[in-house]
Scaffold this motif. Sequence first.
Motif, PDB file in Angstrom:
ATOM      1  N   ASN A  27       8.533  -7.768  -2.092  1.00 19.44           N
ATOM      2  CA  ASN A  27       7.395  -6.983  -1.617  1.00 19.44           C
ATOM      3  C   ASN A  27       7.429  -5.529  -2.072  1.00 19.44           C
ATOM      4  OD1 ASN A  27       5.856  -8.908   0.264  1.00 19.44           O
ATOM      5  ND2 ASN A  27       7.947  -9.171   0.960  1.00 19.44           N
ATOM      6  N   ALA A  28       8.353  -4.741  -1.538  1.00 23.25           N
ATOM      7  CA  ALA A  28       8.378  -3.313  -1.869  1.00 23.25           C
ATOM      8  C   ALA A  28       8.621  -3.074  -3.357  1.00 23.25           C
ATOM      9  CB  ALA A  28       9.443  -2.612  -1.032  1.00 23.25           C
ATOM     10  N   GLY A  29       9.617  -3.750  -3.918  1.00 22.12           N
ATOM     11  CA  GLY A  29       9.923  -3.546  -5.328  1.00 22.12           C
ATOM     12  C   GLY A  29       8.784  -3.961  -6.234  1.00 22.12           C
ATOM     13  N   ARG A  30       8.166  -5.071  -5.902  1.00 18.61           N
ATOM     14  CA  ARG A  30       7.062  -5.579  -6.719  1.00 18.61           C
ATOM     15  C   ARG A  30       5.848  -4.660  -6.649  1.00 18.61           C
ATOM     16  NH1 ARG A  30       4.704 -11.703  -5.953  1.00 18.61           N
ATOM     17  NH2 ARG A  30       3.125 -11.655  -7.610  1.00 18.61           N
ATOM     18  N   PRO A  47     -11.523   4.799  -0.485  1.00 19.07           N
ATOM     19  CA  PRO A  47     -10.552   5.578  -1.266  1.00 19.07           C
ATOM     20  C   PRO A  47     -10.747   7.086  -1.181  1.00 19.07           C
ATOM     21  CG  PRO A  47     -12.147   4.483  -2.707  1.00 19.07           C
ATOM     22  CD  PRO A  47     -12.351   3.912  -1.339  1.00 19.07           C
ATOM     23  N   ASP A  48     -11.978   7.535  -1.009  1.00 15.70           N
ATOM     24  CA  ASP A  48     -12.224   8.975  -0.932  1.00 15.70           C
ATOM     25  C   ASP A  48     -11.792   9.565   0.403  1.00 15.70           C
ATOM     26  OD1 ASP A  48     -13.280   8.940  -3.486  1.00 15.70           O
ATOM     27  OD2 ASP A  48     -15.347   8.683  -2.790  1.00 15.70           O
ATOM     28  N   ASP A  49     -11.519   8.708   1.373  1.00 16.89           N
ATOM     29  CA  ASP A  49     -11.197   9.186   2.713  1.00 16.89           C
ATOM     30  C   ASP A  49      -9.724   9.009   3.076  1.00 16.89           C
ATOM     31  OD1 ASP A  49     -13.871   9.874   3.172  1.00 16.89           O
ATOM     32  OD2 ASP A  49     -14.367   7.842   3.810  1.00 16.89           O
ATOM     33  N   VAL A  50      -8.904   8.621   2.123  1.00 17.47           N
ATOM     34  CA  VAL A  50      -7.460   8.476   2.355  1.00 17.47           C
ATOM     35  C   VAL A  50      -6.724   9.346   1.347  1.00 17.47           C
ATOM     36  CG1 VAL A  50      -5.494   6.881   2.341  1.00 17.47           C
ATOM     37  CG2 VAL A  50      -7.697   6.138   3.278  1.00 17.47           C
ATOM     38  N   ARG A  51      -5.982  10.306   1.839  1.00 16.48           N
ATOM     39  CA  ARG A  51      -5.272  11.242   0.945  1.00 16.48           C
ATOM     40  C   ARG A  51      -4.107  10.570   0.237  1.00 16.48           C
ATOM     41  NH1 ARG A  51      -4.664  16.830   0.466  1.00 16.48           N
ATOM     42  NH2 ARG A  51      -2.669  17.423  -0.477  1.00 16.48           N
ATOM     43  N   SER A  52      -3.296   9.848   0.999  1.00 16.37           N
ATOM     44  CA  SER A  52      -2.150   9.149   0.429  1.00 16.37           C
ATOM     45  C   SER A  52      -1.675   8.091   1.420  1.00 16.37           C
ATOM     46  CB  SER A  52      -1.009  10.128   0.096  1.00 16.37           C
ATOM     47  OG  SER A  52      -0.658  10.890   1.237  1.00 16.37           O
ATOM     48  N   LEU A  53      -0.785   7.216   0.951  1.00 14.58           N
ATOM     49  CA  LEU A  53      -0.272   6.122   1.772  1.00 14.58           C
ATOM     50  C   LEU A  53       1.238   6.221   1.918  1.00 14.58           C
ATOM     51  CD1 LEU A  53      -2.165   3.002   0.306  1.00 14.58           C
ATOM     52  CD2 LEU A  53      -2.553   4.063   2.546  1.00 14.58           C
ATOM     53  N   VAL A  54       1.706   5.889   3.119  1.00 13.74           N
ATOM     54  CA  VAL A  54       3.136   5.730   3.373  1.00 13.74           C
ATOM     55  C   VAL A  54       3.300   4.332   3.960  1.00 13.74           C
ATOM     56  CG1 VAL A  54       5.160   6.574   4.615  1.00 13.74           C
ATOM     57  CG2 VAL A  54       3.424   8.204   3.796  1.00 13.74           C
ATOM     58  N   LEU A  55       3.982   3.463   3.243  1.00 13.18           N
ATOM     59  CA  LEU A  55       4.069   2.053   3.613  1.00 13.18           C
ATOM     60  C   LEU A  55       5.512   1.690   3.953  1.00 13.18           C
ATOM     61  CD1 LEU A  55       1.838   0.670   0.698  1.00 13.18           C
ATOM     62  CD2 LEU A  55       1.110   1.314   3.023  1.00 13.18           C
ATOM     63  N   LEU A  56       5.724   1.251   5.190  1.00 11.14           N
ATOM     64  CA  LEU A  56       7.068   0.939   5.674  1.00 11.14           C
ATOM     65  C   LEU A  56       7.224  -0.567   5.901  1.00 11.14           C
ATOM     66  CD1 LEU A  56       7.311   3.653   8.519  1.00 11.14           C
ATOM     67  CD2 LEU A  56       7.724   3.956   6.057  1.00 11.14           C
ATOM     68  N   SER A  57       8.201  -1.171   5.258  1.00  8.29           N
ATOM     69  CA  SER A  57       8.573  -2.573   5.512  1.00  8.29           C
ATOM     70  C   SER A  57       7.375  -3.511   5.430  1.00  8.29           C
ATOM     71  CB  SER A  57       9.243  -2.696   6.886  1.00  8.29           C
ATOM     72  OG  SER A  57      10.332  -1.819   6.999  1.00  8.29           O
ATOM     73  N   GLY A  58       6.578  -3.365   4.414  1.00  7.90           N
ATOM     74  CA  GLY A  58       5.341  -4.139   4.323  1.00  7.90           C
ATOM     75  C   GLY A  58       5.515  -5.510   3.702  1.00  7.90           C
ATOM     76  N   TYR A  59       4.529  -6.356   3.994  1.00  7.82           N
ATOM     77  CA  TYR A  59       4.417  -7.684   3.389  1.00  7.82           C
ATOM     78  C   TYR A  59       3.196  -7.626   2.480  1.00  7.82           C
ATOM     79  CZ  TYR A  59       3.710 -12.767   3.067  1.00  7.82           C
ATOM     80  OH  TYR A  59       3.544 -14.056   2.620  1.00  7.82           O
ATOM     81  N   TYR A  60       3.427  -7.524   1.161  1.00 12.87           N
ATOM     82  CA  TYR A  60       2.345  -7.230   0.231  1.00 12.87           C
ATOM     83  C   TYR A  60       1.921  -8.404  -0.638  1.00 12.87           C
ATOM     84  CZ  TYR A  60       4.404  -2.721   1.427  1.00 12.87           C
ATOM     85  OH  TYR A  60       4.926  -1.666   2.117  1.00 12.87           O
TER      86      TYR A  60
END
Length: 338
Positions: free
Chosen positions: A284-287, A160-173
């Motif tokens: 996925n995305a909404g949840r 977590p300390d090494d990732v500034r932020s996330l951009v997630l496209l069309s993911g299966y979560y």
Amino acid sequence: MAYQITQYPTKTIRLGQWGPPALLAAAGLAASFLYVRSKAQEAEADNPPKGQFIDVDGVRLHYLEKGSGQVVVMLHGNGILANDFDTSGLLDEAAGKYRVIAFDRPGYGYSERPRTTLWTPAAQAKLIHNALQQMGVEQPIVLGHSWGTLVALSMALDFPDDVRSLVLLSGYYYPSLRLDAPMSAPPAIPIVGDLLRFTVAPLIGRMIWPALVKRIFSPVAVPDSFRELPVWMMLRPSQLRASAAESALMVPSALVLSRRYAELKMPVMIVAGNEDKIASAGHNAGRLHDALPQSSLRLAPGQGHMVHYADADDIVCGIDAMQALPTPSMKEHVLSRV
């Protein structure tokens, strides 16, 4: 009381009776093997590596790099290549403002995938994290598409300390019933899968390729730029093994990761096509958006699974928004001074 033993006529199956069919099948497999090998070699000759290589933890990774500034790491989906970000225009669009590093994930493109490792999202995240550390990259924005979102999430959860932020496209979560996953998994099975991958599986893959591509872009038409991707690079036996293994891992990986999403503290941008036929945006995305108070959700109207082909500029605007936000550590520093 006497019993009478009745003898029934028996039929002897001679080896010679199976000879012609067996020989025909063997000849067919041999012809398939030679054809697949020829097409794979031709694809590699016509599409040499465009990027650079890095050796990390005994694995050779291939990556594309362009631009300067804040680093944006891009992780592609299942069955594709890092070049997908290039043909979609997203790599160039982002490279106008950022230093973009798009990896061929293990087993794809020109990256290795040793069989001694089970390449879960966590294993891939650790490998790519170590590669970035070796490259001197600090706190990148990590962007994942489709299966690549599972790797991006694993990086954010485990480092977590090494990732500034996330951009997630069309993911299966979140796990769901997926009939396509077990159907796609056989090429990853040892021995039997090896036989399939080097013979008939690539031929079947080539036959169904147009229908598969149509489905991932549905309801929009397949753009001409996507057709620039070399089909036989993605149907090589080595890549089919990676793709099949990840199909088998998809549901259990989502199950494991979904139990940890509450641990995420960095900003997260979630993008999905509202008519995605591969990973339902609602499930996925909404949840995921509902589960993460620090997330933003962008639903692309009338778009399917390949949102980065339609909305490259909007995605970069989202990256800009992620870049403008303070990191969790920065927030904690500010609060500590209040």
